[in-house]
Design a protein around this motif. Structure first.
Motif, mmCIF file in Angstrom:
data_model
loop_
_atom_site.group_PDB
_atom_site.id
_atom_site.type_symbol
_atom_site.label_atom_id
_atom_site.label_comp_id
_atom_site.label_asym_id
_atom_site.label_seq_id
_atom_site.Cartn_x
_atom_site.Cartn_y
_atom_site.Cartn_z
ATOM 1 N N GLU A 143 0.864 -1.262 -0.015
ATOM 2 C CA GLU A 143 0.010 -0.072 -0.011
ATOM 3 C C GLU A 143 0.903 1.470 -0.085
ATOM 4 O O GLU A 143 0.481 2.388 -0.457
ATOM 5 C CB GLU A 143 -0.914 0.014 1.263
ATOM 6 C CG GLU A 143 -1.911 -1.102 0.876
ATOM 7 C CD GLU A 143 -2.876 -1.157 2.099
ATOM 8 O OE1 GLU A 143 -3.952 -1.927 1.955
ATOM 9 O OE2 GLU A 143 -3.002 -0.401 3.103
ATOM 10 N N GLY A 198 -0.994 1.465 -7.730
ATOM 11 C CA GLY A 198 -2.225 0.930 -8.092
ATOM 12 C C GLY A 198 -2.076 -0.740 -8.228
ATOM 13 O O GLY A 198 -2.855 -1.133 -8.897
ATOM 14 N N THR A 199 -1.453 -1.026 -7.195
ATOM 15 C CA THR A 199 -1.343 -2.550 -7.282
ATOM 16 C C THR A 199 -1.682 -3.223 -5.960
ATOM 17 O O THR A 199 -1.890 -4.100 -5.723
ATOM 18 C CB THR A 199 -0.017 -3.105 -7.495
ATOM 19 O OG1 THR A 199 1.166 -2.436 -6.419
ATOM 20 C CG2 THR A 199 0.810 -2.533 -8.790
ATOM 21 N N ARG A 200 -2.437 -2.068 -5.232
ATOM 22 C CA ARG A 200 -2.786 -2.691 -3.687
ATOM 23 C C ARG A 200 -4.039 -3.583 -3.805
ATOM 24 O O ARG A 200 -3.987 -4.500 -2.831
ATOM 25 C CB ARG A 200 -3.434 -1.311 -3.000
ATOM 26 C CG ARG A 200 -4.543 -0.510 -3.482
ATOM 27 C CD ARG A 200 -4.768 0.424 -2.483
ATOM 28 N NE ARG A 200 -5.604 0.084 -1.369
ATOM 29 C CZ ARG A 200 -5.577 0.769 -0.262
ATOM 30 N NH1 ARG A 200 -5.323 1.961 -0.268
ATOM 31 N NH2 ARG A 200 -6.216 0.291 0.709
ATOM 32 N N LYS A 222 1.812 2.732 -3.506
ATOM 33 C CA LYS A 222 0.829 3.688 -4.727
ATOM 34 C C LYS A 222 1.070 3.455 -5.937
ATOM 35 O O LYS A 222 0.957 4.478 -6.681
ATOM 36 C CB LYS A 222 0.627 5.094 -4.032
ATOM 37 C CG LYS A 222 0.486 5.231 -2.473
ATOM 38 C CD LYS A 222 -0.013 6.756 -2.178
ATOM 39 C CE LYS A 222 -0.481 7.058 -0.971
ATOM 40 N NZ LYS A 222 -0.121 5.932 0.163
#
Ligand SMILES: Nc1ncnc2c1ncn2[C@@H]1O[C@H](COP(=O)(O)OP(=O)(O)O)[C@@H](O)[C@H]1O
Ligand SMILES: CC(C)(COP(=O)(O)O)[C@@H](O)C(=O)NCCC(=O)O
Ligand SMILES: [K+]
Length: 279
Positions: free
Chosen positions: A150, A155-157, A153
């Motif tokens: 997280e 966009g893979t969370r 950041k």
């Protein structure tokens, strides 16, 4: 029934244990929130005669939970980190500041295995050491897999590491952002645990059995090179040891405890450490 509660930063885990047979009747988890109220996702308090709690959530969450439980249940035990317990001396300068989940894990590990390296892979990954004889040295805190992800950041969370992947796969160079992130954080976590273990065993001149717990224990386990065991109920084991309520607990038998892993010889740990220092 005994209700055991392990309130972590992410999830509040619970289990119901039969006080007569010592069997675990049911278990579950809810997100750790502002309040912990009875609802569909938590156990029926009418069958509960005693509660044991380990909580690292904000004070208000614990107070609210304890307040609610005391109105419904006769006995409520709340675990605290203390200077000494069950033959283990707390290594922190201020013992009360050690996360109580870490303290429960250390006590359970010591009761099961004597000296141990207790690793809790949750929101944070914590690694604690207890020497044979009961001296807790203190430990290490690093961000857990989810927190690491997280914090990037990228966009893979929402793409979790598949807990069924093999370690070899997870340690390969990633060829897409999501893979590079997942493999990177996995490498960071397992390298840290492997290195911490060898460094401390080397410094203390003792090969300790390693015990793993927490939501990511299974996947982290695949990347750990030294013999170890996964013990999902390790924090509950600490609660059982501190507040024994059943015959089995009073006899020192902790539920779900794994077989104690035999550590490798010190020379092997030292050789691995020397090799990693060359890199
Ligand atoms: N079903 C799941 N729901 C949420 N988190 C999960 C789940 N399975 C594995 N995890 C991982 O486990 C971590 C939570 O583990 P846990 O030991 O319960 O943490 P904590 O004690 O900090 O609340 C999450 O950060 C996540 O990486
Ligand atoms: C380190 C922790 C955040 C780990 O908690 P978890 O990941 O299990 O939710 C927790 O043990 C804690 O709040 N400890 C207090 C600080 C300390 O142990 O030094
Ligand atoms: K943890």
């Amino acid at each position: 029934m005994i209700l055991d509660l392990d309130i972590g930063n992410t999830l509040s885990k619970w289990r119901l244990k039969d006080a007569d047979s010592s069997e675990i009747r049911s278990r579950g988890a809810v997100w750790t929130r502002e309040e912990w109220r009875p609802g569909a996702d938590i156990p029926d308090l009418d069958v509960v005669e005693a509660v044991r709690i380990s909580s690292v959530a904000r004070k208000a969450v614990l107070q609210e939970t304890v307040g609610l439980l005391r109105r419904r249940v006769g006995t409520v035990h709340v675990a605290r980190s203390t200077h000494e317990a069950l033959g283990v001396s707390n290594g922190y300068e201020e013992p009360g500041k050690l996360g109580v989940d870490r303290w429960m894990g250390a006590l359970a590990g010591y009761q099961l295995a004597g000296g141990c390296c207790a690793v809790d892979c949750g929101s944070a990954i914590t690694v604690d050491f207890v020497l044979p004889g009961g001296r807790h040295l203190g430990g290490y805190i690093i961000p857990g897999l989810r927190l690491m992800k997280e914090s990037l950041k990228l966009g893979t969370r929402n793409v979790a590491i598949d807990p069924d992947s093999e370690a070899e796969e997870l340690l390969e160079p990633g060829r897409r952002t999501v893979e590079a992130v997942n493999h990177g954080i996995y490498m960071a976590a397992v390298s840290a645990v492997n290195r911490i273990y060898s460094e401390v065993c080397d410094q203390q001149d003792v090969a300790l059995p390693m015990l793993l717990t927490g939501g990511d224990a299974r996947v982290v386990s695949r990347g750990i090179q030294v013999p170890h065991a996964v013990w999902p109920d390790m924090v509950y084991g600490g609660l059982e040891a501190c507040f024994p309520l059943t015959a089995a607990e009073r006899a020192g038998r902790l539920s779900g405890a794994p077989r104690v892993p035999s550590p490798v010889a010190m020379e092997k740990i030292r050789a691995a450490l020397a090799f990693s220092m060359l890199l």
